[in-house]
Scaffold this motif. Structure first.
Motif, mmCIF file in Angstrom:
data_model
loop_
_atom_site.group_PDB
_atom_site.id
_atom_site.type_symbol
_atom_site.label_atom_id
_atom_site.label_comp_id
_atom_site.label_asym_id
_atom_site.label_seq_id
_atom_site.Cartn_x
_atom_site.Cartn_y
_atom_site.Cartn_z
ATOM 1 N N ILE A 1 9.677 -5.115 -0.464
ATOM 2 C CA ILE A 1 10.849 -4.614 -1.186
ATOM 3 C C ILE A 1 11.020 -5.465 -2.435
ATOM 4 O O ILE A 1 11.044 -6.696 -2.367
ATOM 5 C CB ILE A 1 12.125 -4.690 -0.325
ATOM 6 N N GLY A 2 11.134 -4.819 -3.595
ATOM 7 C CA GLY A 2 11.352 -5.544 -4.838
ATOM 8 C C GLY A 2 10.096 -5.905 -5.590
ATOM 9 O O GLY A 2 10.171 -6.462 -6.682
ATOM 10 N N ALA A 3 8.927 -5.611 -5.048
ATOM 11 C CA ALA A 3 7.651 -5.858 -5.718
ATOM 12 C C ALA A 3 6.612 -4.950 -5.083
ATOM 13 O O ALA A 3 6.891 -4.253 -4.091
ATOM 14 C CB ALA A 3 7.236 -7.326 -5.598
ATOM 15 N N GLU A 4 5.406 -4.940 -5.644
ATOM 16 C CA GLU A 4 4.362 -4.091 -5.086
ATOM 17 C C GLU A 4 3.004 -4.751 -5.237
ATOM 18 O O GLU A 4 2.776 -5.544 -6.156
ATOM 19 C CB GLU A 4 4.356 -2.726 -5.767
ATOM 20 N N ALA A 5 2.106 -4.431 -4.304
ATOM 21 C CA ALA A 5 0.723 -4.880 -4.392
ATOM 22 C C ALA A 5 -0.058 -3.900 -5.249
ATOM 23 O O ALA A 5 0.148 -2.689 -5.165
ATOM 24 C CB ALA A 5 0.110 -4.978 -2.996
ATOM 25 N N THR A 6 -0.960 -4.400 -6.074
ATOM 26 C CA THR A 6 -1.715 -3.525 -6.975
ATOM 27 C C THR A 6 -2.852 -2.803 -6.264
ATOM 28 O O THR A 6 -3.400 -1.842 -6.801
ATOM 29 C CB THR A 6 -2.291 -4.338 -8.142
ATOM 30 N N ASP A 7 -3.223 -3.259 -5.053
ATOM 31 C CA ASP A 7 -4.352 -2.657 -4.335
ATOM 32 C C ASP A 7 -4.085 -2.759 -2.831
ATOM 33 O O ASP A 7 -3.735 -3.831 -2.336
ATOM 34 C CB ASP A 7 -5.648 -3.384 -4.699
ATOM 35 N N TRP B 1 4.983 -11.097 -14.884
ATOM 36 C CA TRP B 1 4.191 -11.980 -14.035
ATOM 37 C C TRP B 1 3.311 -11.200 -13.071
ATOM 38 O O TRP B 1 3.585 -10.061 -12.702
ATOM 39 C CB TRP B 1 5.092 -12.937 -13.251
ATOM 40 N N THR B 2 2.224 -11.871 -12.685
ATOM 41 C CA THR B 2 1.326 -11.392 -11.629
ATOM 42 C C THR B 2 1.074 -12.555 -10.687
ATOM 43 O O THR B 2 0.610 -13.616 -11.126
ATOM 44 C CB THR B 2 -0.005 -10.881 -12.208
ATOM 45 N N LEU B 3 1.387 -12.376 -9.416
ATOM 46 C CA LEU B 3 1.264 -13.447 -8.429
ATOM 47 C C LEU B 3 0.177 -13.098 -7.416
ATOM 48 O O LEU B 3 0.104 -11.960 -6.932
ATOM 49 C CB LEU B 3 2.598 -13.638 -7.705
ATOM 50 N N PRO C 1 -4.253 -10.607 -1.934
ATOM 51 C CA PRO C 1 -3.425 -9.590 -2.603
ATOM 52 C C PRO C 1 -2.946 -10.046 -3.982
ATOM 53 O O PRO C 1 -2.802 -11.235 -4.254
ATOM 54 C CB PRO C 1 -2.245 -9.410 -1.642
ATOM 55 N N THR C 2 -2.698 -9.059 -4.829
ATOM 56 C CA THR C 2 -2.124 -9.293 -6.155
ATOM 57 C C THR C 2 -0.795 -8.556 -6.226
ATOM 58 O O THR C 2 -0.745 -7.337 -6.008
ATOM 59 C CB THR C 2 -3.068 -8.790 -7.259
ATOM 60 N N ILE C 3 0.269 -9.275 -6.552
ATOM 61 C CA ILE C 3 1.627 -8.730 -6.498
ATOM 62 C C ILE C 3 2.239 -8.717 -7.897
ATOM 63 O O ILE C 3 2.080 -9.676 -8.663
ATOM 64 C CB ILE C 3 2.519 -9.583 -5.553
ATOM 65 N N LEU D 1 -0.857 -17.645 -10.745
ATOM 66 C CA LEU D 1 0.254 -17.036 -11.468
ATOM 67 C C LEU D 1 -0.198 -16.727 -12.881
ATOM 68 O O LEU D 1 -0.645 -17.618 -13.609
ATOM 69 C CB LEU D 1 1.466 -17.972 -11.496
ATOM 70 N N LEU D 2 -0.099 -15.479 -13.251
ATOM 71 C CA LEU D 2 -0.361 -15.047 -14.615
ATOM 72 C C LEU D 2 0.955 -14.585 -15.197
ATOM 73 O O LEU D 2 1.695 -13.842 -14.553
ATOM 74 C CB LEU D 2 -1.378 -13.908 -14.651
ATOM 75 N N GLY D 3 1.244 -15.010 -16.428
ATOM 76 C CA GLY D 3 2.546 -14.633 -16.937
ATOM 77 C C GLY D 3 2.707 -14.523 -18.434
ATOM 78 O O GLY D 3 3.290 -15.397 -19.036
#
Length: 432
Positions: free
Chosen positions: A79-85, A63-65, A104-106, A164-166
């Motif tokens: 914690i547990g995820a990251e931002a792409t930029d 997924w991408t949120l 943001p994109t997570i 949400l992309l998944g």
């Protein structure tokens, strides 16, 4: 007349856009945002993604949120995820935020992430199982510390424009809505705590939005007819027809052929239907009180492994499944009084992975069903499913008039009679 056609087309597009699935009418992904504590300039929240869809999971690459901040919020830490930029944080001196982007994109972290960066239900590469298949694995979560946001329920503004992309398109998310704060239990289960503020976002899936073509097709055969009913021609579109690979091509021995490129462009085996996946339903045997069906799933994409795959079929006799031999099976009851839908999925560590195209790119099972003597028949295609879904997307079925018929069916006799009349008529023309 044009007005009527326009209205009908509009209704078709609307029905697809609202993402209503008749076999899973209550299925959705709910994103819950729980504010757990206040900080000097914001809050710390737990973001939880619950997949309440019965048979549609989020597979690799996960997924991408995304969302848009309502004010000038920043992310101090995750914690547990990251931002792409990270975005532009140039106005900050000294203590620089983790992410300053307005939108943001997570993404989820990968398995094997160091323990101090993990959060409960995180770090699965964005893969989330469906609720019907594995409820314990249908959750993904991360923790985020937000700044410049306000420090009370009245000053905090809800993020907007959730996406949400998944792992591809298809999901449409509702606006965030404040709901009663979530109750939590402490790790020892002895004390109950409550979130300071909670809002929900509901995301629903539409196959129409995900792709203009189906991603799978269905073929039929039976013991009582030697004819095999293939998938419809170009069932999944023929855009990849010029780039497909024949099953005997020397290109199949190339190193790295199975490595997905950026964008996950498929590399399909050349077929008449040009689908990544074909489901074959074969009516195999007929007993006095039972009948037997063989189901085969074949992957024609050389660059795709399907993990946690699911197959859903709708047929009136699935209310009397006696035994499924090498798949796991769960009945689905989309409506309280109708039990005609079932979900098949792989057994863990045995056939839960559908390999890419090639000699191992298929899985199969057999299903034994008890006959309902009041409705059971092999006539008029009754033995074949009404709907078939693979990984949550509906597959294209052959047209009803192409289904295998009984040798002594009225339709076959009429066909033979029509051919006889045509032959006699042609002979008379020649003689005259």
């Amino acid at each position: 007349m044009r007005f009527v056609i326009s209205v009908l087309l509009f209704l078709v597009f609307i029905s697809c856009g609202v993402a209503y699935d008749p076999l899973d009418p209550n299925g959705n992904i709910t994103i819950r945002w729980d504010v757990m504590s206040w900080t000097p300039d914001g809050y710390v929240a737990v973001v939880t993604m619950n997949n309440f869809q019965m048979y549609r999971h989020i597979m690799s690459p996960g997924w991408t949120l995304g969302w848009t901040w309502a004010k000038k919020e920043v992310i101090w830490s995750m914690i547990g995820a990251e931002a792409t930029d990270q975005g532009d944080c140039s106005k900050f001196k000294g203590n620089v935020p983790y992410c300053c982007k307005k939108n943001p994109t997570i993404v989820d972290l990968l398995p094997g992430t160091p323990y101090n960066q993990q959060f409960q239900n995180c770090c699965k590469g964005g893969v989330v199982a469906s609720w019907g298949q594995d409820p314990a694995s249908s959750v993904s979560a991360f923790q985020v510390s937000v700044g410049q946001s306000g420090t009370t329920n009245k000053t905090v503004k809800l993020p907007k424009n959730f996406t949400l992309l998944g792992p591809g398109p298809g999901y449409t998310c509702s606006p965030a809505k404040i709901v009663p704060p979530t109750n939590f239990f402490t790790p020892d289960l002895r004390r109950k705590t409550r979130a300071l503020m909670t809002w929900n976002v509901t995301c629903t899936y539409s196959q129409f939005l995900a792709s203009k073509h189906p991603s799978c097709c269905v073929s039929f055969s039976s013991f009582y007819n030697a004819t095999i009913t293939p998938c419809p021609s170009c069932a999944c579109g023929c855009e990849n027809k010029d780039n497909c690979i024949k099953s005997d091509s020397k290109l199949l021995s190339m190193v790295g052929l199975n490595t997905p490129p950026k964008g996950n462009t498929p590399l399909l085996q050349c077929t008449n239907h040009m689908c990544p996946v074909r489901v074959h339903w074969h009516v195999k045997l007929n007993y006095n009180n039972y009948w037997r069906v063989k189901i085969s799933i074949t992957n024609f994409n050389y660059r795709m492994n399907y993990t946690l795959w699911t197959l859903v079929a709708q047929h009136p006799n699935l209310n009397n499944v006696t035994q499924v031999f090498s798949f796991d099976y769960k009945p689905l009851i989309p409506y309280q009084s109708i039990n005609d839908t079932g979900m098949f999925y792989g057994m863990k560590f045995y056939n839960d992975l559908l390999m890419e195209a090639g000699p191992f790119g298929n899985v199969q099972s057999e299903v034994l069903m008890q006959k309902d003597q009041n409705t059971f028949t092999f006539k008029q295609g009754w033995a074949f499913p009404r709907r078939v879904y693979f990984n949550g997307d509906e597959c294209m079925l052959p047209p009803p008039d192409a289904y295998p018929n009984l040798p002594n069916s009225a339709q076959r006799n009429l066909f033979g009679l029509s051919m006889l009349i045509y032959s006699v008529f042609f002979l008379l023309i020649r003689l005259w």
